[in-house]
Design an enzyme around this catalytic site. Structure first.
Site, PDB file in Angstrom:
ATOM      1  N   CYS A  11       0.860  -1.184   0.000  1.00 36.76           N
ATOM      2  CA  CYS A  11       0.000   0.000   0.000  1.00 36.76           C
ATOM      3  C   CYS A  11       0.898   1.236   0.000  1.00 36.76           C
ATOM      4  O   CYS A  11       2.087   1.125  -0.322  1.00 36.76           O
ATOM      5  CB  CYS A  11      -0.977  -0.012   1.179  1.00 36.76           C
ATOM      6  N   ASN A  14       2.324   1.440   4.282  1.00 32.41           N
ATOM      7  CA  ASN A  14       2.611   0.154   4.966  1.00 32.41           C
ATOM      8  C   ASN A  14       2.313   0.219   6.473  1.00 32.41           C
ATOM      9  O   ASN A  14       2.953  -0.463   7.269  1.00 32.41           O
ATOM     10  CB  ASN A  14       4.063  -0.315   4.711  1.00 32.41           C
ATOM     11  N   CYS A  16      -1.341   0.854   7.360  1.00 30.76           N
ATOM     12  CA  CYS A  16      -2.786   0.603   7.523  1.00 30.76           C
ATOM     13  C   CYS A  16      -3.225  -0.634   6.741  1.00 30.76           C
ATOM     14  O   CYS A  16      -3.450  -1.705   7.315  1.00 30.76           O
ATOM     15  CB  CYS A  16      -3.606   1.815   7.084  1.00 30.76           C
ATOM     16  N   ARG A  17      -3.331  -0.502   5.417  1.00 33.22           N
ATOM     17  CA  ARG A  17      -3.962  -1.578   4.632  1.00 33.22           C
ATOM     18  C   ARG A  17      -3.093  -2.817   4.470  1.00 33.22           C
ATOM     19  O   ARG A  17      -3.541  -3.946   4.742  1.00 33.22           O
ATOM     20  CB  ARG A  17      -4.349  -1.034   3.243  1.00 33.22           C
ATOM     21  N   SER A  18      -1.844  -2.651   3.993  1.00 32.65           N
ATOM     22  CA  SER A  18      -1.069  -3.871   3.677  1.00 32.65           C
ATOM     23  C   SER A  18      -0.658  -4.687   4.905  1.00 32.65           C
ATOM     24  O   SER A  18      -0.677  -5.917   4.839  1.00 32.65           O
ATOM     25  CB  SER A  18       0.117  -3.563   2.761  1.00 32.65           C
ATOM     26  N   ASP A 130      -7.975   3.913   0.880  1.00 29.29           N
ATOM     27  CA  ASP A 130      -7.041   4.369   1.914  1.00 29.29           C
ATOM     28  C   ASP A 130      -7.826   4.927   3.114  1.00 29.29           C
ATOM     29  O   ASP A 130      -8.561   5.897   2.964  1.00 29.29           O
ATOM     30  CB  ASP A 130      -6.153   5.464   1.289  1.00 29.29           C
TER      31      ASP A 130
END
Ligand code: 4NP
Length: 168
Positions: A11, A14, A16-18, A130
């Site tokens: 993401c 690195n 939050c999402r990934s 995001d």
């Protein structure tokens, strides 16, 4: 022992999402009994959060669903990642564009590049939005997509490895 399938989730930051997807995928694979078939990691396009644990909000929403991602640390995506991993999967289309640009600096790229949600038949082509500048519902949406997308990806990869009826 066969080589594990190596998957890198990417993401922007690195944090939050990934890392959320990394934690969810790893837990789902272990729960299904196929954990040893996979090696997973995550990275960010930006280096500005390198060394940091996941965002507190991401940690909290993951913990509420039974995933502990507190020990993960952010790192920046590098050209060598396209040599080390079989799949480098982007959380959104902008990240995928950035990955394609960076891949040109890799000497022997071998990774398949795609969107993380491309392996889910009704979410193909979609972004994991995001959540960084948003609030709780955005983080819950990340959790929903992480769980649905990871399961679809794992089923796809197990089928490709010749595992049918994975019980997952
Ligand atoms: P992520 O969220 O890409 O899901 O980790 C973000 C984290 C940090 C920033 C942007 C997005 N940032 O601009 O610092």
């Amino acid at each position: 022992m066969t080589e594990p399938v190596r998957i890198l989730f990417v993401c922007l930051g690195n944090i939050c999402r990934s890392p959320t997807v990394e934690g969810v995928f790893r837990a789902q694979a272990e729960k299904s009994g196929w954990g040893s078939l996979f090696e997973v990691d995550s990275a960010g396009i930006l280096g500005s959060h390198a060394g940091e644990p996941p965002d507190r909000r991401a940690q909290r929403h993951a913990r509420e669903r039974g995933y502990d991602i507190s020990s993960l640390r952010a790192r920046q995506l590098g050209p060598h990642d396209f040599e080390r991993f079989d799949y480098v999967l982007a959380m959104d289309a902008t990240v995928l564009d950035d990955m394609r640009r960076l891949q040109k600096f890799s000497r022997r790229p071998r990774a398949e590049l795609a969107l993380f949600l491309d392996y889910h038949e009704s979410l193909v082509g979609k972004d994991v939005p995001d959540p960084y500048y948003s609030d709780a519902p955005a983080f819950e949406n990340v959790m929903d997509l992480a769980e649905e997308g990871s399961l679809a990806l794992m089923r796809h990869l197990l089928k490709k490895q010749g595992v049918f009826g994975c019980g997952c």
